[in-house]
Motif scaffolding. Structure first.
Motif, PDB file in Angstrom:
ATOM      1  N   PHE A  43       0.930  -1.237  -0.064  1.00  0.00           N
ATOM      2  CA  PHE A  43       0.052  -0.050  -0.099  1.00  0.00           C
ATOM      3  C   PHE A  43       0.984   1.089   0.066  1.00  0.00           C
ATOM      4  O   PHE A  43       1.621   1.481   0.902  1.00  0.00           O
ATOM      5  CB  PHE A  43      -0.954   0.043   1.322  1.00  0.00           C
ATOM      6  CG  PHE A  43      -2.006  -1.094   1.009  1.00  0.00           C
ATOM      7  CD1 PHE A  43      -2.896  -0.856   0.285  1.00  0.00           C
ATOM      8  CD2 PHE A  43      -2.032  -2.205   2.054  1.00  0.00           C
ATOM      9  CE1 PHE A  43      -3.891  -1.946   0.376  1.00  0.00           C
ATOM     10  CE2 PHE A  43      -2.744  -3.109   2.089  1.00  0.00           C
ATOM     11  CZ  PHE A  43      -3.826  -3.017   1.267  1.00  0.00           C
ATOM     12  N   GLU A  44       0.602   1.931  -0.918  1.00  0.00           N
ATOM     13  CA  GLU A  44       1.532   3.347  -1.113  1.00  0.00           C
ATOM     14  C   GLU A  44       0.902   4.351   0.043  1.00  0.00           C
ATOM     15  O   GLU A  44       1.664   5.044   0.482  1.00  0.00           O
ATOM     16  CB  GLU A  44       1.428   3.970  -2.294  1.00  0.00           C
ATOM     17  CG  GLU A  44       2.058   5.181  -2.670  1.00  0.00           C
ATOM     18  CD  GLU A  44       2.148   5.719  -4.151  1.00  0.00           C
ATOM     19  OE1 GLU A  44       2.793   6.584  -4.364  1.00  0.00           O
ATOM     20  OE2 GLU A  44       1.554   4.850  -4.783  1.00  0.00           O
ATOM     21  N   TYR A  45      -0.434   4.411   0.167  1.00  0.00           N
ATOM     22  CA  TYR A  45      -1.077   5.172   1.283  1.00  0.00           C
ATOM     23  C   TYR A  45      -1.937   4.433   1.859  1.00  0.00           C
ATOM     24  O   TYR A  45      -2.454   3.440   1.383  1.00  0.00           O
ATOM     25  CB  TYR A  45      -1.866   6.279   0.454  1.00  0.00           C
ATOM     26  CG  TYR A  45      -0.912   7.171  -0.364  1.00  0.00           C
ATOM     27  CD1 TYR A  45      -0.126   8.287   0.075  1.00  0.00           C
ATOM     28  CD2 TYR A  45      -0.998   6.960  -1.792  1.00  0.00           C
ATOM     29  CE1 TYR A  45       0.640   9.253  -0.683  1.00  0.00           C
ATOM     30  CE2 TYR A  45      -0.093   8.054  -2.557  1.00  0.00           C
ATOM     31  CZ  TYR A  45       0.705   8.942  -2.131  1.00  0.00           C
ATOM     32  OH  TYR A  45       1.271   9.764  -2.722  1.00  0.00           O
ATOM     33  N   ILE A  46      -2.104   4.986   3.287  1.00  0.00           N
ATOM     34  CA  ILE A  46      -3.315   4.242   4.092  1.00  0.00           C
ATOM     35  C   ILE A  46      -4.135   5.509   4.322  1.00  0.00           C
ATOM     36  O   ILE A  46      -3.895   6.372   4.848  1.00  0.00           O
ATOM     37  CB  ILE A  46      -2.487   3.831   5.614  1.00  0.00           C
ATOM     38  CG1 ILE A  46      -1.624   2.758   5.283  1.00  0.00           C
ATOM     39  CG2 ILE A  46      -3.589   3.151   6.342  1.00  0.00           C
ATOM     40  CD1 ILE A  46      -0.495   2.571   6.161  1.00  0.00           C
ATOM     41  N   VAL A  47      -5.272   5.237   3.722  1.00  0.00           N
ATOM     42  CA  VAL A  47      -6.476   6.485   4.064  1.00  0.00           C
ATOM     43  C   VAL A  47      -7.505   5.829   5.042  1.00  0.00           C
ATOM     44  O   VAL A  47      -8.200   4.931   4.827  1.00  0.00           O
ATOM     45  CB  VAL A  47      -6.886   6.865   2.498  1.00  0.00           C
ATOM     46  CG1 VAL A  47      -8.029   7.770   2.758  1.00  0.00           C
ATOM     47  CG2 VAL A  47      -5.907   7.093   1.613  1.00  0.00           C
ATOM     48  N   GLY A  48      -7.921   6.694   5.955  1.00  0.00           N
ATOM     49  CA  GLY A  48      -8.772   6.414   6.637  1.00  0.00           C
ATOM     50  C   GLY A  48      -9.955   7.674   6.750  1.00  0.00           C
ATOM     51  O   GLY A  48      -9.578   8.723   6.854  1.00  0.00           O
ATOM     52  N   ALA A 102       3.597   7.565   8.694  1.00  0.00           N
ATOM     53  CA  ALA A 102       4.011   8.520   7.682  1.00  0.00           C
ATOM     54  C   ALA A 102       3.197   8.439   6.705  1.00  0.00           C
ATOM     55  O   ALA A 102       2.546   9.482   5.824  1.00  0.00           O
ATOM     56  CB  ALA A 102       5.428   8.592   7.337  1.00  0.00           C
ATOM     57  N   ARG A 103       2.771   7.457   6.177  1.00  0.00           N
ATOM     58  CA  ARG A 103       1.859   7.065   4.913  1.00  0.00           C
ATOM     59  C   ARG A 103       0.280   7.187   5.199  1.00  0.00           C
ATOM     60  O   ARG A 103      -0.435   6.954   4.321  1.00  0.00           O
ATOM     61  CB  ARG A 103       2.267   5.733   4.396  1.00  0.00           C
ATOM     62  CG  ARG A 103       3.274   5.740   3.799  1.00  0.00           C
ATOM     63  CD  ARG A 103       3.511   4.302   3.095  1.00  0.00           C
ATOM     64  NE  ARG A 103       3.078   3.252   4.084  1.00  0.00           N
ATOM     65  CZ  ARG A 103       3.248   1.901   3.466  1.00  0.00           C
ATOM     66  NH1 ARG A 103       3.693   1.550   2.557  1.00  0.00           N
ATOM     67  NH2 ARG A 103       2.672   1.150   4.519  1.00  0.00           N
ATOM     68  N   THR A 104      -0.099   7.500   6.571  1.00  0.00           N
ATOM     69  CA  THR A 104      -1.562   7.462   6.896  1.00  0.00           C
ATOM     70  C   THR A 104      -2.143   8.777   6.890  1.00  0.00           C
ATOM     71  O   THR A 104      -1.789   9.864   7.278  1.00  0.00           O
ATOM     72  CB  THR A 104      -1.658   6.822   8.210  1.00  0.00           C
ATOM     73  OG1 THR A 104      -1.169   5.670   8.505  1.00  0.00           O
ATOM     74  CG2 THR A 104      -3.049   6.909   8.753  1.00  0.00           C
ATOM     75  N   PHE A 105      -3.254   8.842   5.745  1.00  0.00           N
ATOM     76  CA  PHE A 105      -3.928  10.087   5.828  1.00  0.00           C
ATOM     77  C   PHE A 105      -5.275   9.956   5.990  1.00  0.00           C
ATOM     78  O   PHE A 105      -6.182   9.176   5.799  1.00  0.00           O
ATOM     79  CB  PHE A 105      -4.063  10.450   4.472  1.00  0.00           C
ATOM     80  CG  PHE A 105      -2.395  10.849   3.954  1.00  0.00           C
ATOM     81  CD1 PHE A 105      -1.903  12.175   3.833  1.00  0.00           C
ATOM     82  CD2 PHE A 105      -1.527   9.885   3.674  1.00  0.00           C
ATOM     83  CE1 PHE A 105      -0.605  12.591   3.574  1.00  0.00           C
ATOM     84  CE2 PHE A 105      -0.115  10.126   3.010  1.00  0.00           C
ATOM     85  CZ  PHE A 105      -0.014  11.533   3.164  1.00  0.00           C
ATOM     86  N   GLU A 106      -5.926  10.998   6.660  1.00  0.00           N
ATOM     87  CA  GLU A 106      -7.354  11.307   6.787  1.00  0.00           C
ATOM     88  C   GLU A 106      -8.049  11.622   5.291  1.00  0.00           C
ATOM     89  O   GLU A 106      -7.199  11.950   4.604  1.00  0.00           O
ATOM     90  CB  GLU A 106      -7.676  12.468   7.603  1.00  0.00           C
ATOM     91  CG  GLU A 106      -9.127  12.510   7.720  1.00  0.00           C
ATOM     92  CD  GLU A 106     -10.068  13.499   6.748  1.00  0.00           C
ATOM     93  OE1 GLU A 106     -11.450  13.303   6.532  1.00  0.00           O
ATOM     94  OE2 GLU A 106      -9.377  14.191   6.039  1.00  0.00           O
TER      95      GLU A 106
END
Length: 102
Positions: free
Chosen positions: A54-59, A86-90
């Motif tokens: 996963f390039e990004y983790i989005v929640g 660092a890769r986790t985003f809202e």
């Protein structure tokens, strides 16, 4: 909320995946003063997202993302943990800041 998030991300051209054994980031335990009890959930989150491609983790939950990025401290801060944090985003932050949606 999960289906709406999936549909929105796909509408923006994102390929979306989700680890089937992912449960919780540990925020409920940490928020209730049981930070050490969050270690299992935090470790599972890192295992699921560190080597999964996963390039990004989005929640969609700002409070969960805040926990991951700023309070994910019940486990040792390894390189994998720091990369996941660092890769986790809202969701809206991701759409605006990463994808450039206006």
């Amino acid at each position: 909320m999960a289906i709406a998030t999936l549909e929105l991300l796909e509408r923006f051209g994102c390929e979306v995946g989700y680890p089937l054994d992912q449960t919780c980031c540990g925020q409920p335990m940490a928020n209730s003063g049981c930070e050490a009890d969050a270690a299992g959930a935090e470790a599972l989150f890192v295992r699921n997202f560190s080597d999964s491609g996963f390039e990004y983790i989005v929640g969609p939950s700002g409070s969960c993302v805040h926990h991951i990025r700023d309070h994910f401290t019940a486990i040792e801060q390894t390189g994998d943990v720091m990369r996941v944090r660092a890769r986790t985003f809202e969701l809206v932050e991701f759409l605006h800041d990463v994808l450039g949606a206006r």
